[in-house]
Design a protein around this motif. Sequence first.
Motif, PDB file in Angstrom:
ATOM      1  N   ASN A   1       9.458  29.864 -32.060  1.00 62.58           N
ATOM      2  CA  ASN A   1       8.530  28.930 -31.426  1.00 62.58           C
ATOM      3  C   ASN A   1       7.122  29.354 -32.395  1.00 62.58           C
ATOM      4  O   ASN A   1       6.971  31.037 -32.779  1.00 62.58           O
ATOM      5  CB  ASN A   1       8.423  29.467 -29.761  1.00 62.58           C
ATOM      6  CG  ASN A   1       6.225  29.379 -30.013  1.00 62.58           C
ATOM      7  OD1 ASN A   1       5.837  27.997 -30.591  1.00 62.58           O
ATOM      8  ND2 ASN A   1       5.741  29.527 -28.366  1.00 62.58           N
TER       9      ASN A   1
ATOM     10  N   PRO B   1       4.632  34.669 -33.954  1.00 60.99           N
ATOM     11  CA  PRO B   1       2.580  34.534 -34.183  1.00 60.99           C
ATOM     12  C   PRO B   1       2.566  34.073 -35.508  1.00 60.99           C
ATOM     13  O   PRO B   1       2.915  34.760 -36.318  1.00 60.99           O
ATOM     14  CB  PRO B   1       2.794  36.078 -33.502  1.00 60.99           C
ATOM     15  CG  PRO B   1       3.334  36.859 -33.143  1.00 60.99           C
ATOM     16  CD  PRO B   1       4.476  36.085 -33.739  1.00 60.99           C
TER      17      PRO B   1
ATOM     18  N   SER C   1       9.333  20.735 -25.013  1.00 58.02           N
ATOM     19  CA  SER C   1       7.852  21.729 -26.352  1.00 58.02           C
ATOM     20  C   SER C   1       6.011  21.419 -25.682  1.00 58.02           C
ATOM     21  O   SER C   1       6.447  19.927 -25.716  1.00 58.02           O
ATOM     22  CB  SER C   1       8.097  20.951 -27.090  1.00 58.02           C
ATOM     23  OG  SER C   1       7.494  21.716 -28.199  1.00 58.02           O
TER      24      SER C   1
ATOM     25  N   GLU D   1       3.399  28.631 -32.508  1.00 59.32           N
ATOM     26  CA  GLU D   1       2.322  28.226 -31.868  1.00 59.32           C
ATOM     27  C   GLU D   1       1.976  27.108 -32.090  1.00 59.32           C
ATOM     28  O   GLU D   1       2.607  26.303 -31.528  1.00 59.32           O
ATOM     29  CB  GLU D   1       1.184  29.443 -32.087  1.00 59.32           C
ATOM     30  CG  GLU D   1       1.535  31.094 -32.068  1.00 59.32           C
ATOM     31  CD  GLU D   1       0.782  31.452 -32.049  1.00 59.32           C
ATOM     32  OE1 GLU D   1      -0.043  31.741 -31.810  1.00 59.32           O
ATOM     33  OE2 GLU D   1       0.871  32.785 -31.737  1.00 59.32           O
ATOM     34  N   ILE D   2       1.910  26.887 -33.120  1.00 58.19           N
ATOM     35  CA  ILE D   2       1.396  25.181 -33.548  1.00 58.19           C
ATOM     36  C   ILE D   2       2.750  24.074 -34.210  1.00 58.19           C
ATOM     37  O   ILE D   2       2.713  22.890 -33.180  1.00 58.19           O
ATOM     38  CB  ILE D   2       0.194  24.782 -34.205  1.00 58.19           C
ATOM     39  CG1 ILE D   2       1.239  25.515 -36.319  1.00 58.19           C
ATOM     40  CG2 ILE D   2      -1.377  25.750 -34.454  1.00 58.19           C
ATOM     41  CD1 ILE D   2       0.396  25.367 -37.028  1.00 58.19           C
TER      42      ILE D   2
ATOM     43  N   GLN E   1      -4.951  29.940 -37.870  1.00 60.95           N
ATOM     44  CA  GLN E   1      -4.433  28.663 -37.483  1.00 60.95           C
ATOM     45  C   GLN E   1      -3.567  27.791 -38.201  1.00 60.95           C
ATOM     46  O   GLN E   1      -3.023  26.874 -38.180  1.00 60.95           O
ATOM     47  CB  GLN E   1      -5.079  27.487 -36.494  1.00 60.95           C
ATOM     48  CG  GLN E   1      -5.082  28.251 -34.596  1.00 60.95           C
ATOM     49  CD  GLN E   1      -4.632  28.142 -33.966  1.00 60.95           C
ATOM     50  OE1 GLN E   1      -3.452  27.133 -33.539  1.00 60.95           O
ATOM     51  NE2 GLN E   1      -3.706  29.643 -33.782  1.00 60.95           N
TER      52      GLN E   1
ATOM     53  N   ALA F   1       4.072  22.013 -28.588  1.00 60.34           N
ATOM     54  CA  ALA F   1       3.826  21.776 -29.233  1.00 60.34           C
ATOM     55  C   ALA F   1       2.890  21.161 -30.485  1.00 60.34           C
ATOM     56  O   ALA F   1       3.635  19.753 -30.743  1.00 60.34           O
ATOM     57  CB  ALA F   1       4.976  22.604 -30.567  1.00 60.34           C
TER      58      ALA F   1
ATOM     59  N   GLU G   1      10.056  33.842 -30.981  1.00 59.19           N
ATOM     60  CA  GLU G   1       8.607  33.765 -31.418  1.00 59.19           C
ATOM     61  C   GLU G   1       7.934  34.231 -32.370  1.00 59.19           C
ATOM     62  O   GLU G   1       8.338  35.407 -33.532  1.00 59.19           O
ATOM     63  CB  GLU G   1       7.780  34.971 -30.264  1.00 59.19           C
ATOM     64  CG  GLU G   1       8.125  33.810 -28.575  1.00 59.19           C
ATOM     65  CD  GLU G   1       7.404  32.779 -28.393  1.00 59.19           C
ATOM     66  OE1 GLU G   1       7.246  32.580 -28.735  1.00 59.19           O
ATOM     67  OE2 GLU G   1       8.579  32.626 -27.525  1.00 59.19           O
TER      68      GLU G   1
ATOM     69  N   GLU H   1       6.875  24.270 -33.387  1.00 60.15           N
ATOM     70  CA  GLU H   1       8.570  24.880 -33.002  1.00 60.15           C
ATOM     71  C   GLU H   1       9.472  24.086 -33.293  1.00 60.15           C
ATOM     72  O   GLU H   1       9.282  22.533 -33.611  1.00 60.15           O
ATOM     73  CB  GLU H   1       9.117  24.275 -31.343  1.00 60.15           C
ATOM     74  CG  GLU H   1       7.625  24.909 -30.330  1.00 60.15           C
ATOM     75  CD  GLU H   1       8.299  24.991 -28.805  1.00 60.15           C
ATOM     76  OE1 GLU H   1       8.824  26.158 -28.751  1.00 60.15           O
ATOM     77  OE2 GLU H   1       8.132  24.237 -28.722  1.00 60.15           O
TER      78      GLU H   1
END
Length: 332
Positions: A149, A33, A202, A151-152, A38, A204, A31, A154
């Motif tokens: 990952n 973040p 996914s 977030e927006i 964004q 994403a 992950e 992958e």
Amino acid sequence: MASFDNKTMVLCLWLAINFLSTVSSELPRFEHPIRGDQRLKFLVIGDWGRNGAFNQSEVAFQMGRIGEELDIDFVVSTGDNFYDNGLKGEHDPAFIDSFTNIYTAKSLQKQWYTVLGNHDYRGDALAQLSPALRKIDNRWLCLRSFVLNAEIAELFFVDTSPFVKDYFTIPNEHTYDWRGVTPIKIYTENVLKELESALRESTAKWKIVVGHHAIRSVGHHGDTEELVERLLPILRANDVDLYMNGHDHCLEQIGDNQSPIQYLTSGAGSKAWRGDLKGLNRKDLKFFYDGQGFMSVQMTPSDVEIVFYDVFGIVLHKWTMSKQLHDLHPIM
């Protein structure tokens, strides 16, 4: 009953781990973040590790400058991390000489997500995968295949070298470290199965696949037919947006004639200028540069911008795509 000595027990344990690594049902996941606005920003570099030679240090300097300007989140390496024959072991000084002591800019002190290239397999491939390297430089994260990952987006990292038949021809002028990937047929089938499952699940906004070998290229090596045959159908069927690779020592962008996929080569981290090109008249070729440099990626939930830079940090090519309309907007 026969008794086992310590060496036999260690061998059995290694064989068990080796077998399990070929039949795992899910790719390792990490992950990363992203910031509150964004936005996701990262650099992509490949085919670099030459102790600073062949302009590797100059490319690294410009990466640091652009990385600071963009405030990047991480760096992606597309493989062939150490030339000519990978690392000799976990304590090979080439790791420090070609990585730690070269990418010294403050902006590059971020996580590096890395795959193996064919030159890496010519050395001790397990050394590059070893957690011991993270104790030397905690930026380093290299696995055969895994998912990141962010977030927006992958990012799906794929170990492509075991797919290439030429590396298994006998006699072969090079030796390769295939520990952990044999039997090859089972290993490659599992890689594709795990990737297909991860892509299908996914959610994403953007799906990016990263491998060392090109699917499409007009450079020295050209298209990798094994990936065209086995990997590309999975990418097309699962709405992959971008495929990023190295292997050819150049920078390029090629479109796909059956889907929105863009093939992005960033394999110009050091030695380049090969001069032997294939199909420059290819109608889906958007950009090609036979020289050293790197690539940046900036993403929001709705847009992506790709920028290619040369060894002097000069912008060679920009390209954007809108997710909503799938419109392509080249920026001259």
